[in-house]
Write an enzyme that holds these catalytic residues in place. Structure first.
Site, PDB file in Angstrom:
ATOM      1  N   GLN A 164     -25.401  10.091  26.332  1.00 47.99           N
ATOM      2  CA  GLN A 164     -26.923  10.686  26.553  1.00 47.99           C
ATOM      3  C   GLN A 164     -27.314  11.781  25.651  1.00 47.99           C
ATOM      4  O   GLN A 164     -26.676  12.811  25.449  1.00 47.99           O
ATOM      5  CB  GLN A 164     -26.774  11.245  28.196  1.00 47.99           C
ATOM      6  CG  GLN A 164     -27.926  11.690  28.653  1.00 47.99           C
ATOM      7  CD  GLN A 164     -27.693  12.314  30.036  1.00 47.99           C
ATOM      8  OE1 GLN A 164     -26.634  12.970  30.432  1.00 47.99           O
ATOM      9  NE2 GLN A 164     -28.709  12.382  30.873  1.00 47.99           N
ATOM     10  N   GLY A 165     -28.223  11.367  24.840  1.00 44.89           N
ATOM     11  CA  GLY A 165     -28.926  12.610  23.809  1.00 44.89           C
ATOM     12  C   GLY A 165     -30.071  13.286  24.515  1.00 44.89           C
ATOM     13  O   GLY A 165     -31.242  12.905  24.284  1.00 44.89           O
ATOM     14  N   TYR A 166     -29.825  14.087  25.222  1.00 47.55           N
ATOM     15  CA  TYR A 166     -30.930  14.970  26.051  1.00 47.55           C
ATOM     16  C   TYR A 166     -30.955  16.475  25.324  1.00 47.55           C
ATOM     17  O   TYR A 166     -31.976  16.927  24.813  1.00 47.55           O
ATOM     18  CB  TYR A 166     -30.803  15.102  27.443  1.00 47.55           C
ATOM     19  CG  TYR A 166     -31.382  13.801  28.326  1.00 47.55           C
ATOM     20  CD1 TYR A 166     -31.569  12.885  27.386  1.00 47.55           C
ATOM     21  CD2 TYR A 166     -31.475  13.986  29.402  1.00 47.55           C
ATOM     22  CE1 TYR A 166     -32.056  11.505  28.431  1.00 47.55           C
ATOM     23  CE2 TYR A 166     -31.891  13.033  30.365  1.00 47.55           C
ATOM     24  CZ  TYR A 166     -32.072  11.827  29.664  1.00 47.55           C
ATOM     25  OH  TYR A 166     -32.363  10.592  30.476  1.00 47.55           O
ATOM     26  N   SER A 167     -30.084  16.987  25.435  1.00 44.76           N
ATOM     27  CA  SER A 167     -29.700  18.638  25.051  1.00 44.76           C
ATOM     28  C   SER A 167     -30.135  18.669  23.471  1.00 44.76           C
ATOM     29  O   SER A 167     -29.563  18.040  22.885  1.00 44.76           O
ATOM     30  CB  SER A 167     -28.796  19.293  25.615  1.00 44.76           C
ATOM     31  OG  SER A 167     -28.558  19.437  26.978  1.00 44.76           O
ATOM     32  N   SER A 199     -21.691  14.382  25.391  1.00 45.34           N
ATOM     33  CA  SER A 199     -20.204  13.833  25.914  1.00 45.34           C
ATOM     34  C   SER A 199     -19.818  12.611  25.345  1.00 45.34           C
ATOM     35  O   SER A 199     -20.800  11.414  25.516  1.00 45.34           O
ATOM     36  CB  SER A 199     -20.179  14.051  27.316  1.00 45.34           C
ATOM     37  OG  SER A 199     -20.311  15.180  27.865  1.00 45.34           O
ATOM     38  N   GLU A 282     -27.505  11.366  38.318  1.00 47.00           N
ATOM     39  CA  GLU A 282     -26.182  11.902  37.827  1.00 47.00           C
ATOM     40  C   GLU A 282     -25.342  12.585  38.698  1.00 47.00           C
ATOM     41  O   GLU A 282     -24.264  12.899  38.616  1.00 47.00           O
ATOM     42  CB  GLU A 282     -26.731  13.244  36.687  1.00 47.00           C
ATOM     43  CG  GLU A 282     -25.459  13.801  35.789  1.00 47.00           C
ATOM     44  CD  GLU A 282     -25.982  14.573  34.539  1.00 47.00           C
ATOM     45  OE1 GLU A 282     -25.380  14.702  33.718  1.00 47.00           O
ATOM     46  OE2 GLU A 282     -27.156  15.029  34.480  1.00 47.00           O
ATOM     47  N   GLU A 404     -29.658  27.584  36.967  1.00 48.64           N
ATOM     48  CA  GLU A 404     -30.986  28.333  37.024  1.00 48.64           C
ATOM     49  C   GLU A 404     -32.049  27.260  37.073  1.00 48.64           C
ATOM     50  O   GLU A 404     -33.016  27.548  37.995  1.00 48.64           O
ATOM     51  CB  GLU A 404     -31.299  28.998  35.406  1.00 48.64           C
ATOM     52  CG  GLU A 404     -30.655  30.329  35.555  1.00 48.64           C
ATOM     53  CD  GLU A 404     -29.104  30.091  34.974  1.00 48.64           C
ATOM     54  OE1 GLU A 404     -28.631  29.170  34.878  1.00 48.64           O
ATOM     55  OE2 GLU A 404     -28.166  31.185  34.892  1.00 48.64           O
TER      56      GLU A 404
END
Length: 423
Positions: A164-167, A199, A282, A404
């Site tokens: 997963q390429g988000y951050s 990951s 998720e 948060e």
């Protein structure tokens, strides 16, 4: 080496906790009560799952019992991959997917039972989580028929692994600040940018990532969800060494990487909606199996306290009891949420609940271990299970959506508080 299958027994305080919550076996859901008793059909399904696992967890698969999972993904990876494919060959992957997409069309209750029995059997940690539990359901929800025919069967068969390429370095909790871009070049997208905390990127065949496809936009607009092959020129994966000494996280550099024009999930520019749909998946039914692992960790800490005399300390006993009650509340809340129909806020509540609890359990483990917890078990940096628990659980309140962010979602969507100002 595989861990011992002998596990300490848990106390009967679970019954007391259920009574206090009004969540006892044999009750109906009327009046806010949750029935935890298996129906005849559920009991038969549980017996089927338990029997199949007992029959097939043999040989090299049995030797991998208890291996893998967060912070330990390097353990017996090839054997675990073979085990996942063995599950697929016998119809035990993608349980909740509709049958027309290769799934088992299992009910939420059946999925809960499978994950619980899987964890109780101490079966090896799965390696296909991102494809089966995140990307696959997202393709089912947002993909075209062609995308579903192309991408879903290899996930069911565990032929393709996904990451997963988000951050990004400057876009973690504020994901809308991402700078990775994708530019159309003929019948392809050309992707340039950097992702971080990815990951299992080092073993993945494909990545589902967010990139800005409209350079004139800001914030949530102009972002698309792209499906990008990892094994190509222009993709560089570098491991990130963690406090535990392992490297399951990675930073990934895309420098002119390419993917077909058709590999956009959802409409071009509507990737934010797709991403939010994925993040809602998720924290699904697998959390119940995760909590079986938490229970084992708790029981191991009790045994450590008994062995080193710390159990004689009333304060330690109180903290262990509080931890157990928290674990049971977490489990019952998860089962109520996951079997009670769609709830957009439940995933945030569940994530806040387990992440803080688990981090606290790591701190309790170190307090019970005492000075012995400050020294490595061996050279050069060999950690015991309690040290790994403490160190890796520091990340629990960050990955998968930080505390948060979860609190902001609850504040804005449930309590109706004003939105935070966006800079």
């Amino acid at each position: 080496m595989a861990r011992s299958s002998a596990r300490p027994r848990v106390p009967t305080i679970v019954r007391t906790t259920k009574c206090l919550l009004g969540l006892t076996n044999g009750t109906s859901e009327a009046g806010g009560r949750l029935d935890l008793t298996d129906s005849a059909a559920d009991a038969a399904f549980r017996d089927t799952v338990r029997g199949w696992l007992a029959e097939h967890l043999r040989g090299e698969f049995a030797a991998a019992r208890g291996l893998g999972g967060p912070g330990r993904e390097h353990e017996a990876f090839d054997v675990r991959l073979a085990w996942d494919r063995h599950l697929a060959a016998h119809g035990w992957t993608c349980l909740g997917w509709p049958a027309r997409f290769g799934g088992r069309a299992a009910t939420a209750r059946e999925q809960l039972i499978f994950h619980e029995e899987y964890a109780l059997a101490d079966a090896p940690a799965r390696v296909s989580h991102f494809g089966e539990n995140l990307l696959g359901p997202t393709v089912i929800a947002f993909g075209t028929p062609d995308q579903q025919r192309r991408f879903l069967p290899p996930i069911v068969a565990v032929e393709h692994l996904w990451c997963q390429g988000y951050s990004e370095p400057g876009a973690g909790s504020d994901l809308a600040a991402l700078t990775t871009r994708a530019v159309r070049d003929g019948d392809e997208w050309v992707v340039t940018g950097q992702k971080v905390w990815t990951s299992l990127a080092h073993v993945a065949d494909w990545c589902f990532l967010l990139a800005r496809t409209d350079p004139g936009t800001l914030g949530h607009r102009g972002i698309s969800c792209l499906l990008v092959p990892m094994r190509q020129p222009g993709v560089l994966v570098r491991p990130i060494r963690q406090l535990t000494g392992t490297s399951e996280f990675n930073e990934v550099f895309f420098d002119g990487a390419r993917t077909d024009l058709a590999n956009v999930l959802g409409p071009v520019g509507d990737g934010w909606r797709v991403a939010m749909g994925t993040l809602g998946l998720e924290r699904g039914v697998s959390t119940v199996g995760q909590q079986v692992g938490f229970r084992r960790e708790w029981a191991a800490i009790v045994e450590l306290a008994r062995a080193n005399g710390r159990l004689d300390d009333p304060g330690v006993r109180d903290r262990l009891t509080d931890a157990w009650i928290g674990l049971e509340i977490m489990r019952l809340n998860a089962m109520r949420a996951l079997t009670g129909g769609p709830d957009a806020i439940a995933p945030s509540v569940l994530k806040l609940c387990w992440a803080g609890w688990h981090r606290g359990l790591g701190e309790l483990a170190m307090d019970v271990a005492g000075p012995a917890g400050l020294t490595a078990s061996g050279e050069p940096y060999e950690l015991d299970e309690f040290q790994r628990l403490f160190l890796f659980s520091r990340a629990d309140t960050i990955y998968g959506g930080s505390d948060e962010i979860q609190r902001t979602i609850i504040a804005e969507r449930v309590l109706g508080l004003p939105k935070e100002p966006r800079g």
